[in-house]
Write a protein that holds these residues in place. Sequence first.
Motif: not given
Length: 517
Positions: A362-367
């Motif tokens: 999720q962190i990488l998707v938002v980034d």
Amino acid sequence: MLRALVALSRQALPLLGLVTTTRAPEQTGVRGALDRYFLVSERGSTFGREIRGGLVTFFAMAYIIVLNPLILGTVPDDGFTGSFIGGDPELAIARVAATTALIAGLMSILMGVVAKFPLALAAGMGLNVVVTFSIATLPGMTWADAMGIVVLEGIIILVLVLTGFREAVFRAVPRELKTAIGVGIGLFIAFVGLVNAGIVRTPLSLGTPVDLGVGGSFAGWPMLVFVVGLVVSIVLYVRKVRGALLIAIGAATVLALVIQAFAGLGLRSVTTTADGLVAENDTGWMLNVPELSGSPVQTPDFGLLGQFSLFGSIEKIGLLTVVLLVFSLLLADFFDTMGTMVAVGGEAKLLDADGNPPKTRQILVVDSIAAVAGGAGSVSSNTSYVESAAGVGEGARTGLASVVTGVAFLLATFLAPLVELVPSEAATPALVLVGFLMMSQVAGISWTRLEVAIPAFLTIAVMPFTYSITAGIGAGFIAYVLVRVTQGKVREIHPLMWVAAAAFVLYFVRGPLTALL
């Protein structure tokens, strides 16, 4: 037998109504729902800590609202002879400032709500310089074409996340190398803080790469503001005072306002002449003057939204050049975020046994979405900010802090003059103190194991010395593969580490490659 009877009585007496049990009352209503959603109590935090942490993070990275317009809004495209971003040079800076705050606010809130991680985002420093001076100013290129390349890079990196590739590469990195990344970033942000405050700067004589203050000593009122801010933050932190960093930023800002009111200092500026560097007002403020001119409220102009051309650059500079430019942005985005989330997660004690933060995907998707949003908003690729560690140092542990930071950025679109009241000299002491906190992770590295020690050292050293998180990670990755091969332990190298190391080799020689092709 006696222990068994005691245990049985403890279970039976409450059932008989002879003894009542007490439980911590669960929070209800909106506060309770927020607590459960953001895992505030579960992670040992409080609403007060999250709010303070979110505000500290905002003030630690609010400089981007000032700096991004000065980078993007003051340079014409097409070989420095074309148009300014948005077409109107008089509106360029104001538009970039407003849209920078808007995108940063929305993406930080999205990170908090989706990933529930104390990580804020904004236009990436370094990336914006690349977009300005290496892409938009190429002959024939326009700002819309340059932002289209940013959008392309964001889309590609999002696909890499959704297919699991980006997360797989992250998990393939050895745990102690991840620790070294966190330590290196700690030194990096401390160095950033010292540079942005003018404590460390390039001497006018160019006799050494850097020097202390002005001529090797502290000089000028702005340095006093930094010193006071650092002393206050250290004293309050040692005394375990809640809100230590936020109080220090506030106290230093008040001092800066008083000094500016009486001394009327301007900005420090450096020009390059035939004789070398010449500084004007060498004891002035480094990034912004703490004074209010005009109304504290202004109507934001979001006229840059949507001004990008997705494929316009291909016919201007050719497909191969576009591919190389996208690759350069992609690799920087790809690994900067990896290092940042490890550093922030390590400081917040949120990493698992393998050094991975919760909700990594999720962190990488938002980034990745933030990279697309930054290009679509014409403010350059947005990425996770290592300054988020300042908020973690204040006690933030959840995504609620990111939401607070995001809301502050949204308010800044209307209150930009108030945000500019906080000079870098007042905000950067927080970065120096947090650098110390992150440095403590160095104890987790086995310095007697060469396959760990050499890559860790290069990672830690290269980051601040090159002013680049990506360069530090690349040096560490390549060194890790090299040492393992030298030791004859090729089979112990994860296949994705080979891929990453090879990509970094190309990244480090991209300049000659671009010139050759």
